[in-house]
Motif scaffolding. Sequence first.
Motif, PDB file in Angstrom:
ATOM      1  N   THR A   8       0.846  -1.189   0.000  1.00 39.58           N
ATOM      2  CA  THR A   8       0.000   0.000   0.000  1.00 39.58           C
ATOM      3  C   THR A   8       0.879   1.235   0.000  1.00 39.58           C
ATOM      4  OG1 THR A   8      -0.077   0.086   2.401  1.00 39.58           O
ATOM      5  CG2 THR A   8      -1.784  -1.226   1.306  1.00 39.58           C
ATOM      6  N   ASN A   9       0.246   2.366  -0.171  1.00 38.12           N
ATOM      7  CA  ASN A   9       0.998   3.627  -0.170  1.00 38.12           C
ATOM      8  C   ASN A   9       1.708   3.855   1.150  1.00 38.12           C
ATOM      9  OD1 ASN A   9       0.294   4.215  -2.762  1.00 38.12           O
ATOM     10  ND2 ASN A   9      -1.470   5.482  -2.218  1.00 38.12           N
ATOM     11  N   SER A  10       1.120   3.376   2.248  1.00 43.11           N
ATOM     12  CA  SER A  10       1.728   3.621   3.551  1.00 43.11           C
ATOM     13  C   SER A  10       3.014   2.828   3.759  1.00 43.11           C
ATOM     14  CB  SER A  10       0.731   3.306   4.673  1.00 43.11           C
ATOM     15  OG  SER A  10       0.418   1.926   4.652  1.00 43.11           O
ATOM     16  N   ASN A  11       3.153   1.673   3.135  1.00 39.93           N
ATOM     17  CA  ASN A  11       4.384   0.906   3.330  1.00 39.93           C
ATOM     18  C   ASN A  11       5.286   0.916   2.090  1.00 39.93           C
ATOM     19  OD1 ASN A  11       3.141  -0.939   1.637  1.00 39.93           O
ATOM     20  ND2 ASN A  11       2.948  -2.547   3.171  1.00 39.93           N
ATOM     21  N   ALA A  12       4.900   1.616   1.051  1.00 45.37           N
ATOM     22  CA  ALA A  12       5.713   1.674  -0.166  1.00 45.37           C
ATOM     23  C   ALA A  12       7.040   2.377   0.080  1.00 45.37           C
ATOM     24  CB  ALA A  12       4.952   2.355  -1.287  1.00 45.37           C
ATOM     25  N   ASN A  13       7.080   3.299   1.032  1.00 44.16           N
ATOM     26  CA  ASN A  13       8.311   4.031   1.313  1.00 44.16           C
ATOM     27  C   ASN A  13       9.420   3.134   1.825  1.00 44.16           C
ATOM     28  OD1 ASN A  13       7.067   6.363   0.535  1.00 44.16           O
ATOM     29  ND2 ASN A  13       6.484   6.960   2.609  1.00 44.16           N
ATOM     30  N   TRP A  14       9.104   2.159   2.632  1.00 46.80           N
ATOM     31  CA  TRP A  14      10.145   1.285   3.157  1.00 46.80           C
ATOM     32  C   TRP A  14      10.388   0.082   2.257  1.00 46.80           C
ATOM     33  CZ3 TRP A  14       8.978  -3.726   4.297  1.00 46.80           C
ATOM     34  CH2 TRP A  14       7.640  -4.039   4.557  1.00 46.80           C
ATOM     35  N   VAL A  15       9.448  -0.247   1.373  1.00 43.65           N
ATOM     36  CA  VAL A  15       9.619  -1.392   0.477  1.00 43.65           C
ATOM     37  C   VAL A  15      10.533  -1.045  -0.690  1.00 43.65           C
ATOM     38  CG1 VAL A  15       8.395  -2.940  -1.096  1.00 43.65           C
ATOM     39  CG2 VAL A  15       7.426  -2.441   1.135  1.00 43.65           C
ATOM     40  N   ALA A  16      10.465   0.164  -1.168  1.00 47.38           N
ATOM     41  CA  ALA A  16      11.252   0.567  -2.341  1.00 47.38           C
ATOM     42  C   ALA A  16      12.759   0.367  -2.143  1.00 47.38           C
ATOM     43  CB  ALA A  16      10.930   2.012  -2.712  1.00 47.38           C
ATOM     44  N   PRO A  17      13.328   0.782  -1.013  1.00 52.05           N
ATOM     45  CA  PRO A  17      14.778   0.544  -0.839  1.00 52.05           C
ATOM     46  C   PRO A  17      15.130  -0.951  -0.798  1.00 52.05           C
ATOM     47  CG  PRO A  17      13.971   2.102   0.809  1.00 52.05           C
ATOM     48  CD  PRO A  17      12.787   1.583   0.075  1.00 52.05           C
ATOM     49  N   ILE A  18      14.265  -1.742  -0.210  1.00 54.94           N
ATOM     50  CA  ILE A  18      14.511  -3.185  -0.154  1.00 54.94           C
ATOM     51  C   ILE A  18      14.491  -3.768  -1.557  1.00 54.94           C
ATOM     52  CG2 ILE A  18      13.564  -5.409   0.616  1.00 54.94           C
ATOM     53  CD1 ILE A  18      12.640  -3.955   3.171  1.00 54.94           C
ATOM     54  N   GLN A  19      13.493  -3.389  -2.351  1.00 49.89           N
ATOM     55  CA  GLN A  19      13.411  -3.897  -3.718  1.00 49.89           C
ATOM     56  C   GLN A  19      14.605  -3.443  -4.555  1.00 49.89           C
ATOM     57  OE1 GLN A  19       9.439  -2.573  -4.778  1.00 49.89           O
ATOM     58  NE2 GLN A  19       8.604  -4.613  -4.376  1.00 49.89           N
ATOM     59  N   ALA A  20      15.043  -2.215  -4.356  1.00 47.22           N
ATOM     60  CA  ALA A  20      16.205  -1.725  -5.100  1.00 47.22           C
ATOM     61  C   ALA A  20      17.452  -2.528  -4.730  1.00 47.22           C
ATOM     62  CB  ALA A  20      16.423  -0.237  -4.805  1.00 47.22           C
ATOM     63  N   ARG A  21      17.621  -2.815  -3.449  1.00 44.79           N
ATOM     64  CA  ARG A  21      18.781  -3.608  -3.029  1.00 44.79           C
ATOM     65  C   ARG A  21      18.671  -5.049  -3.524  1.00 44.79           C
ATOM     66  NH1 ARG A  21      21.209  -2.065   2.878  1.00 44.79           N
ATOM     67  NH2 ARG A  21      21.950   0.004   2.290  1.00 44.79           N
ATOM     68  N   MET A  22      17.467  -5.587  -3.522  1.00 46.31           N
ATOM     69  CA  MET A  22      17.284  -6.955  -4.020  1.00 46.31           C
ATOM     70  C   MET A  22      17.682  -7.037  -5.490  1.00 46.31           C
ATOM     71  SD  MET A  22      13.708  -8.035  -2.182  1.00 46.31           S
ATOM     72  CE  MET A  22      13.625  -9.701  -2.778  1.00 46.31           C
ATOM     73  N   GLU A  23      17.275  -6.031  -6.273  1.00 50.07           N
ATOM     74  CA  GLU A  23      17.623  -6.016  -7.692  1.00 50.07           C
ATOM     75  C   GLU A  23      19.137  -5.942  -7.875  1.00 50.07           C
ATOM     76  OE1 GLU A  23      15.502  -2.824  -9.583  1.00 50.07           O
ATOM     77  OE2 GLU A  23      13.561  -3.715  -9.084  1.00 50.07           O
ATOM     78  N   ARG A  24      19.775  -5.118  -7.082  1.00 45.28           N
ATOM     79  CA  ARG A  24      21.231  -4.965  -7.171  1.00 45.28           C
ATOM     80  C   ARG A  24      21.944  -6.257  -6.760  1.00 45.28           C
ATOM     81  NH1 ARG A  24      24.132   0.641  -5.199  1.00 45.28           N
ATOM     82  NH2 ARG A  24      25.729   0.492  -6.788  1.00 45.28           N
ATOM     83  N   ALA A  25      21.497  -6.855  -5.665  1.00 51.28           N
ATOM     84  CA  ALA A  25      22.103  -8.100  -5.185  1.00 51.28           C
ATOM     85  C   ALA A  25      21.863  -9.234  -6.172  1.00 51.28           C
ATOM     86  CB  ALA A  25      21.551  -8.457  -3.810  1.00 51.28           C
ATOM     87  N   ASP A  26      20.649  -9.327  -6.718  1.00 53.51           N
ATOM     88  CA  ASP A  26      20.352 -10.368  -7.702  1.00 53.51           C
ATOM     89  C   ASP A  26      21.208 -10.202  -8.944  1.00 53.51           C
ATOM     90  OD1 ASP A  26      18.479 -11.543  -6.037  1.00 53.51           O
ATOM     91  OD2 ASP A  26      16.763 -10.547  -6.984  1.00 53.51           O
ATOM     92  N   TYR A  27      21.396  -8.963  -9.366  1.00 48.03           N
ATOM     93  CA  TYR A  27      22.256  -8.694 -10.514  1.00 48.03           C
ATOM     94  C   TYR A  27      23.674  -9.198 -10.240  1.00 48.03           C
ATOM     95  CZ  TYR A  27      25.001  -6.233 -13.993  1.00 48.03           C
ATOM     96  OH  TYR A  27      25.880  -5.946 -15.004  1.00 48.03           O
ATOM     97  N   TYR A  28      24.185  -8.903  -9.062  1.00 47.27           N
ATOM     98  CA  TYR A  28      25.541  -9.348  -8.686  1.00 47.27           C
ATOM     99  C   TYR A  28      25.636 -10.874  -8.707  1.00 47.27           C
ATOM    100  CZ  TYR A  28      29.508 -10.415  -5.663  1.00 47.27           C
ATOM    101  OH  TYR A  28      30.661 -10.943  -5.140  1.00 47.27           O
ATOM    102  N   PHE A  29      24.671 -11.551  -8.094  1.00 50.72           N
ATOM    103  CA  PHE A  29      24.718 -13.011  -8.048  1.00 50.72           C
ATOM    104  C   PHE A  29      24.589 -13.627  -9.438  1.00 50.72           C
ATOM    105  CE2 PHE A  29      23.414 -12.817  -3.438  1.00 50.72           C
ATOM    106  CZ  PHE A  29      24.555 -13.422  -2.969  1.00 50.72           C
TER     107      PHE A  29
END
Length: 184
Positions: A8-29
């Motif tokens: 939801t909009n209320s938790n999107a603020n904290w989810v976005a950094p996690i998703q960005a890091r997941m994408e970066r980590a997945d790219y590395y792996f």
Amino acid sequence: MPKEPAITNSNANWVAPIQARMERADYYFQTALKNQREWYSKKAGRQKSWHLFYTIMVILLGAAISCLQVIETAEALIRYITAGLGAAVSVFRALDTLLHPGETWQGYRKASEGMKREYRLYTNNADAYTAAANEDTAYRLFVERVETVLAEEQQLFWQSQAKTAEPQAQASETKPESETTPAS
């Protein structure tokens, strides 16, 4: 199977950094490590299976040898079967000792789990990653820590190989007295 929680909009603020890091980590792996995390996990399972197979075969064949000793009919046949089973026990035990699947699967599993742990810590900004000044610093720290996990596994591998080579080297250095002493 549990449903994924709705973002939801209320938790999107904290989810976005996690998703960005997941994408970066997945790219590395997937690119730099060419899916080594999955490779370690798959190989760990295979090595564990081999280790268990060798161990179970030694136990079963050893038990069969003991049971055959009480059979009184066809004594000559029992001797041959017992000898064959004893040879099989020796071969399975030698393969287990030579190939080190028990040690190998533990090293592989440790590396796989270590990489998974670093992935979770990095994506959730936990442990050492909380002190990172920015995302680039956190990512470099992530890469360094994953590379440390891989280096530790490789060091365990080479130590295991050295243990195997050491007795062979000692055996080749030790010669019977008749070979080292000139005939008089």
